[in-house]
Every structure is written in structure tokens, then in C-alpha cells.
Design an enzyme around this catalytic site. Structure first.
Site, PDB file in Angstrom:
ATOM      1  N   HIS A  17      34.492  87.079  49.672  1.00  0.00           N
ATOM      2  CA  HIS A  17      33.186  86.595  50.347  1.00  0.00           C
ATOM      3  C   HIS A  17      32.032  87.438  50.186  1.00  0.00           C
ATOM      4  O   HIS A  17      30.980  86.972  49.980  1.00  0.00           O
ATOM      5  CB  HIS A  17      33.345  86.521  51.915  1.00  0.00           C
ATOM      6  N   LYS A  41      42.136  73.953  59.967  1.00  0.00           N
ATOM      7  CA  LYS A  41      42.756  75.412  60.125  1.00  0.00           C
ATOM      8  C   LYS A  41      42.941  76.007  61.489  1.00  0.00           C
ATOM      9  O   LYS A  41      42.095  75.502  62.148  1.00  0.00           O
ATOM     10  CB  LYS A  41      41.860  76.369  59.401  1.00  0.00           C
ATOM     11  N   ARG A  92      36.748  79.465  43.373  1.00  0.00           N
ATOM     12  CA  ARG A  92      37.847  80.348  42.860  1.00  0.00           C
ATOM     13  C   ARG A  92      38.472  79.795  41.697  1.00  0.00           C
ATOM     14  O   ARG A  92      38.763  80.253  40.478  1.00  0.00           O
ATOM     15  CB  ARG A  92      38.609  80.866  43.930  1.00  0.00           C
ATOM     16  N   SER A 130      41.489  84.553  52.535  1.00  0.00           N
ATOM     17  CA  SER A 130      41.725  85.047  54.008  1.00  0.00           C
ATOM     18  C   SER A 130      43.364  85.153  54.418  1.00  0.00           C
ATOM     19  O   SER A 130      43.850  85.954  55.362  1.00  0.00           O
ATOM     20  CB  SER A 130      40.610  84.478  55.011  1.00  0.00           C
TER      21      SER A 130
HETATM   22  N1  COA Z   1      36.685  84.943  46.894  1.00  0.00           N
HETATM   23  C1  COA Z   1      37.962  84.978  47.384  1.00  0.00           C
HETATM   24  N2  COA Z   1      38.485  83.793  48.469  1.00  0.00           N
HETATM   25  C2  COA Z   1      37.536  82.872  48.780  1.00  0.00           C
HETATM   26  C3  COA Z   1      36.150  82.945  48.240  1.00  0.00           C
HETATM   27  C4  COA Z   1      35.864  84.009  47.130  1.00  0.00           C
HETATM   28  N3  COA Z   1      34.818  83.773  46.787  1.00  0.00           N
HETATM   29  N4  COA Z   1      35.566  81.961  48.928  1.00  0.00           N
HETATM   30  C5  COA Z   1      36.240  81.314  49.609  1.00  0.00           C
HETATM   31  N5  COA Z   1      37.570  82.100  49.788  1.00  0.00           N
HETATM   32  C6  COA Z   1      38.808  81.596  50.320  1.00  0.00           C
HETATM   33  C7  COA Z   1      38.673  82.090  51.861  1.00  0.00           C
HETATM   34  O1  COA Z   1      39.008  83.311  52.184  1.00  0.00           O
HETATM   35  C8  COA Z   1      39.550  80.859  52.455  1.00  0.00           C
HETATM   36  O2  COA Z   1      40.845  81.130  52.509  1.00  0.00           O
HETATM   37  P1  COA Z   1      42.035  80.591  53.440  1.00  0.00           P
HETATM   38  O3  COA Z   1      42.089  79.255  53.317  1.00  0.00           O
HETATM   39  O4  COA Z   1      43.019  81.179  53.288  1.00  0.00           O
HETATM   40  O5  COA Z   1      41.528  80.705  54.785  1.00  0.00           O
HETATM   41  C9  COA Z   1      39.455  79.463  51.515  1.00  0.00           C
HETATM   42  O6  COA Z   1      38.850  80.362  50.266  1.00  0.00           O
HETATM   43  C10 COA Z   1      38.131  78.648  51.881  1.00  0.00           C
HETATM   44  O7  COA Z   1      37.682  78.897  53.135  1.00  0.00           O
HETATM   45  P2  COA Z   1      36.421  79.208  53.417  1.00  0.00           P
HETATM   46  O8  COA Z   1      35.208  79.594  52.266  1.00  0.00           O
HETATM   47  O9  COA Z   1      36.014  80.106  54.547  1.00  0.00           O
HETATM   48  O10 COA Z   1      35.774  77.910  53.809  1.00  0.00           O
HETATM   49  P3  COA Z   1      36.851  76.765  54.738  1.00  0.00           P
HETATM   50  O11 COA Z   1      37.134  75.692  53.499  1.00  0.00           O
HETATM   51  O12 COA Z   1      37.531  77.237  55.416  1.00  0.00           O
HETATM   52  O13 COA Z   1      35.437  76.298  55.745  1.00  0.00           O
HETATM   53  C11 COA Z   1      33.689  74.881  56.028  1.00  0.00           C
HETATM   54  C12 COA Z   1      34.947  75.148  55.227  1.00  0.00           C
HETATM   55  C13 COA Z   1      33.860  75.694  57.645  1.00  0.00           C
HETATM   56  C14 COA Z   1      32.330  75.135  55.475  1.00  0.00           C
HETATM   57  C15 COA Z   1      33.820  73.421  56.573  1.00  0.00           C
HETATM   58  O14 COA Z   1      34.886  73.117  57.099  1.00  0.00           O
HETATM   59  C16 COA Z   1      32.587  72.961  57.463  1.00  0.00           C
HETATM   60  O15 COA Z   1      31.508  72.851  57.028  1.00  0.00           O
HETATM   61  N6  COA Z   1      32.984  72.726  58.991  1.00  0.00           N
HETATM   62  C17 COA Z   1      31.741  72.176  59.836  1.00  0.00           C
HETATM   63  C18 COA Z   1      32.226  70.702  59.955  1.00  0.00           C
HETATM   64  C19 COA Z   1      31.632  70.015  58.811  1.00  0.00           C
HETATM   65  O16 COA Z   1      30.346  69.779  58.666  1.00  0.00           O
HETATM   66  N7  COA Z   1      32.625  69.442  58.235  1.00  0.00           N
HETATM   67  C20 COA Z   1      32.430  68.932  56.871  1.00  0.00           C
HETATM   68  C21 COA Z   1      31.707  67.611  56.873  1.00  0.00           C
HETATM   69  S1  COA Z   1      32.873  66.507  57.676  1.00  0.00           S
END
Ligand code: COA
Length: 164
Positions: A17, A41, A92, A130
Site C-alpha cells: 500500500h 471482508k 498486483r 493484508s
Molecule cells: N501491494 C500489496 N498488496 C496490495 C496492494 C499492493 N499494491 N494493493 C492491494 N493489496 C492487497 C490488500 O492488502 C488486500 O489484501 P487482503 O485481500 O488480504 O485484505 C487486497 O490486496 C485488496 O485490498 P484493498 O486494496 O485494501 O481493497 P479492498 O478490495 O479490500 O477494498 C474497497 C475495496 C474498500 C475500495 C471497496 O470495497 C469499496 O469501495 N467499498 C465501499 C463501498 C463501495 O463503494 N463499494 C463498491 C461499489 S458497490
């Protein structure tokens, strides 16, 4: 002023991140890193803890045009609320793509004023997530290469406590 938002669960923030935050901060006048809720999640760290960990990491990295926040609604609404023109996401591997593609399309439908930009993760963070950090840390493994130095102690303590 070009404002971008980098949303995620950040449960907890990782070096992967931070790589995206650092590079995103160079591309925009202001980057708002925001903890949002992914309804698919179950999180370990509370929203407040995740914000605190991000704030410490961003401060430690000396990134002065990065702000940390949280929001419990739709990303599209938040983007509009703060006047952001871009949503930054890290990619990724090809396995991330389908979900990210779908998210980008729905967000654009909900807020046509904001576009999604994908930054390709640095090779050394390809394997990182994560959940991997949570797993390694909860079994007492060394997570020092995976999370920002400013928060290693706090994250380790929390993961070990959780495992006990
Ligand atoms: N390097 C290493 N790991 C990375 C990374 C990077 N550059 N980028 C992402 N990751 C990992 C994260 O650690 C995470 O790991 P995990 O699955 O083990 O927790 C995973 O990739 C993706 O997580 P993250 O980037 O934190 O995003 P997410 O997919 O969990 O979250 C939101 C997505 C929160 C942005 C999305 O659910 C959201 O917008 N929620 C609000 C409600 C909404 O508007 N929903 C969409 C429309 S319906």
C-alpha cells in the site's frame, strides 16, 4: 487542484500500500487515503486502528500532500464529496483485474466525474496482502519486511494478542 482518492480496507496497511501511496502522491496535488468498508471482508483491525496505522505510516514517510480519512458509505459518494477526480488502485496480478475492472465500472456509473487509475505494484510486493500479514503475524512470524517500520510494534502486538 487535482485530488485523488486511494481507497481500501488497509487491514492493516502494508509496504505494498505504501508503495502505491508514495507513487500516487507524486502524481496528484493531494492524495486522500481512505479506509472504506468492503462488505465481503471481515476485518480484524477496527476502522479507527486502521486510520491510526495509516496516519503513522504516512507521517513516517514524510508525505505532506497525503491525507488519511475513513468513510462508511459508497466510494462514489465519497469521491464526489471531497471533489476527487481520480480513484487510485493498485494492481498486483491478473487475478486482481476482474474485480478491479468491475469496481471501476460501477464507480464510474455512480460518479461519472471520477476515473479510476491503476498503478502496477512493484515486483517486490506482488505476493503481499493484508491477510498474509495477519496470518504470518498471528503465528509469531516476522512481519518487519511487510509493514511500515512506524507500525510494526503495534501491528505485531495486536496480531499476537488476537492469536492468544
Ligand atoms: N501491494 C500489496 N498488496 C496490495 C496492494 C499492493 N499494491 N494493493 C492491494 N493489496 C492487497 C490488500 O492488502 C488486500 O489484501 P487482503 O485481500 O488480504 O485484505 C487486497 O490486496 C485488496 O485490498 P484493498 O486494496 O485494501 O481493497 P479492498 O478490495 O479490500 O477494498 C474497497 C475495496 C474498500 C475500495 C471497496 O470495497 C469499496 O469501495 N467499498 C465501499 C463501498 C463501495 O463503494 N463499494 C463498491 C461499489 S458497490
Amino acid at each position: 487542484m487535482k485530488i485523488a482518492v486511494y481507497p481500501g480496507s488497509f487491514d492493516p496497511v502494508t509496504m505494498g500500500h505504501m508503495d502505491i501511496i508514495r507513487r500516487g502522491a507524486q502524481m496528484f496535488d493531494k492524495l486522500v487515503v481512505s479506509v472504506l468498508i468492503n462488505t465481503n471482508k471481515k476485518s480484524l483491525f477496527t476502522m479507527e486502528e486502521r486510520v491510526e496505522l495509516l496516519k503513522k505510516s504516512v507521517e513516517g514517510a514524510g508525505l505532506t500532500n497525503v491525507e488519511v480519512s475513513s468513510f462508511s458509505g459508497l466510494l462514489a459518494d465519497y469521491t464526489e464529496q471531497i471533489g476527487a477526480c481520480t480513484i487510485v488502485r493498485g494492481l498486483r496480478a491478473v487475478t486482481d483485474f476482474e474485480n478491479e475492472f468491475q469496481l471501476a465500472l460501477i464507480n464510474r456509473k455512480l460518479n461519472p466525474n471520477a476515473d479510476t487509475v491503476f498503478l502496477v505494484t512493484s515486483a517486490e510486493n506482488m505476493y503481499l496482502s493484508s491477510s498474509l500479514v495477519r496470518e504470518v503475524g498471528s503465528f509469531g512470524g516476522d512481519i518487519s519486511e511487510f509493514v511500515p517500520p512506524e507500525v510494526i510494534g503495534q501491528v505485531t502486538a495486536r496480531l499476537v494478542n488476537k492469536a492468544e
